[in-house]
Write a protein that holds these residues in place. Structure first.
Motif, short mmCIF file in Angstrom:
data_model
loop_
_atom_site.label_atom_id
_atom_site.label_comp_id
_atom_site.label_asym_id
_atom_site.label_seq_id
_atom_site.Cartn_x
_atom_site.Cartn_y
_atom_site.Cartn_z
N GLY A 49 10.32 8.36 -2.51
CA GLY A 49 9.75 7.07 -2.89
C GLY A 49 9.03 6.32 -1.81
O GLY A 49 8.72 5.14 -1.99
N ILE A 50 8.73 6.95 -0.68
CA ILE A 50 8.02 6.27 0.40
C ILE A 50 6.55 6.62 0.30
O ILE A 50 6.12 7.74 0.61
CB ILE A 50 8.59 6.69 1.77
CG1 ILE A 50 10.05 6.24 1.88
CG2 ILE A 50 7.76 6.10 2.90
CD1 ILE A 50 10.72 6.65 3.17
N THR A 51 5.76 5.67 -0.17
CA THR A 51 4.33 5.88 -0.35
C THR A 51 3.55 4.64 0.08
O THR A 51 4.08 3.53 0.10
CB THR A 51 3.99 6.19 -1.82
OG1 THR A 51 4.43 5.09 -2.64
CG2 THR A 51 4.67 7.46 -2.29
N LEU A 52 2.30 4.86 0.40
CA LEU A 52 1.37 3.78 0.71
C LEU A 52 0.17 3.90 -0.21
O LEU A 52 -0.22 5.01 -0.59
CB LEU A 52 0.91 3.86 2.17
CG LEU A 52 1.93 3.54 3.27
CD1 LEU A 52 1.37 3.94 4.63
CD2 LEU A 52 2.28 2.06 3.26
N SER A 53 -0.43 2.77 -0.55
CA SER A 53 -1.63 2.81 -1.37
C SER A 53 -2.79 3.34 -0.54
O SER A 53 -2.74 3.37 0.70
CB SER A 53 -1.96 1.41 -1.89
OG SER A 53 -2.33 0.56 -0.82
N THR A 54 -3.85 3.74 -1.21
CA THR A 54 -5.04 4.24 -0.52
C THR A 54 -5.60 3.17 0.42
O THR A 54 -6.01 3.47 1.54
CB THR A 54 -6.13 4.64 -1.54
OG1 THR A 54 -5.59 5.65 -2.41
CG2 THR A 54 -7.36 5.20 -0.84
N GLU A 55 -5.59 1.92 -0.05
CA GLU A 55 -6.08 0.82 0.78
C GLU A 55 -5.21 0.62 2.01
O GLU A 55 -5.73 0.41 3.12
CB GLU A 55 -6.11 -0.47 -0.04
CG GLU A 55 -6.67 -1.66 0.73
CD GLU A 55 -6.66 -2.94 -0.09
OE1 GLU A 55 -7.03 -3.99 0.46
OE2 GLU A 55 -6.28 -2.88 -1.28
N GLN A 56 -3.89 0.70 1.85
CA GLN A 56 -2.98 0.52 2.99
C GLN A 56 -3.15 1.65 4.01
O GLN A 56 -3.12 1.41 5.22
CB GLN A 56 -1.54 0.47 2.49
CG GLN A 56 -1.20 -0.82 1.74
CD GLN A 56 0.12 -0.75 1.02
OE1 GLN A 56 0.66 0.33 0.76
NE2 GLN A 56 0.67 -1.91 0.68
#
Length: 272
Positions: free
Chosen positions: A17-24
């Motif tokens: 569950g550790i994800t970042l958005s494309t923008e981040q």
């Protein structure tokens, strides 16, 4: 987690569950390069994220040539603009840790707790105000000291007593990657000096200069699993839910970060 390999390393932790958005991701890539140059860090790592009720803090850690002694923590709301967390003295650290409520997500927010009067003295309880920025600094310090780890032999101590990455580290074997004793707290040792001379005689001074997590109490405060058919070791802290570390045996690939609310599982001793 090393900023230079952050995007590829995050793929190993996406399953938990550790994800970042494309923008981040794009913001981090650009801002951390500039931050490293501006602050003249020898290296910079993405420490993780602490989620609040109304906002979130992204944390990075800038390190000097000796990453054990030279560290500076910074935070951001948007992965673009970074501000240094305050360096707290012992009294400030103690006060900040007495607030146990959730973070709000606003560094200027002020929380309160009640300080009872000293037993020997008469007086009324005192309301103590703690700025959230100080709370954030205190929690990052504690989590950093308590659960951030590295594989054994990933770092070496030189004859000049400085700590450096071990250029010859090629990864743990599959067998050793499945042992808690193969992972060390990335901090100055606390328990090492308590070992007997006989126990110390079996240690390699150049790589066994940190405490092993298999000595942590209570017993069972770590979860270690081999996943992807044994190709990846995943280590999780049960004391501080949200800290996750991975290592690919036989390679130099490893990394860890914290992804949680900044709250300790105080019920753990009663759950084991």
């Amino acid at each position: 987690m090393d900023a230079e390999s952050l995007l590829s390393d995050l793929d190993y932790l996406s399953a938990v569950g550790i994800t970042l958005s494309t923008e981040q991701k794009a913001s981090l890539q650009g801002s951390l390069v500039l931050l490293k140059s501006k602050e003249k860090f020898h290296s910079i790592v993405f420490w993780g994220k602490i989620s609040g009720i109304a906002g979130q803090y992204f944390i990075v850690q800038g390190r000097g040539k000796d990453p054990m002694k030279e560290r500076k923590n910074l935070y951001s709301y948007d992965c673009r603009k970074w501000a240094q967390l305050p360096v707290l003295d012992a009294t400030e650290q103690e006060k900040a840790l007495k607030v146990h409520s959730r973070f709000m997500g606003d560094a200027a927010y002020e929380a309160e707790y009640v300080e009872p009067p000293v037993k020997e003295e008469k007086g009324d309880p005192i309301n103590v105000v703690v700025r959230e920025e100080n709370r954030l600094a205190a929690i990052v310090n504690v989590i950093d000291e308590t659960v951030f780890v590295v594989p054994r032999a990933a770092y070496v101590k030189t004859a000049q007593e400085s700590v450096q990455k071990n250029g010859s580290f090629g990864g743990l074997s599959r067998a050793k990657a499945g042992l808690l004793s193969s992972y060390l707290h990335f901090r100055e040792p606390v328990l090492l000096q308590n070992k007997t001379l006989l126990q110390r005689s079996n240690l390699d001074k150049s790589i066994d200069f940190m405490d092993s997590i298999d000595e942590d109490v209570p017993n069972g405060c770590w979860s270690l699993q081999m996943v992807r058919g044994g190709d990846t070791a995943v280590l999780k802290s049960l004391w501080w839910p949200g800290y996750v570390f991975f290592h690919m045996p036989g390679t130099k690939k490893y990394g860890g970060l914290y992804w949680g609310t900044g709250q300790q599982n105080r019920d753990l001793p009663f759950m084991l």
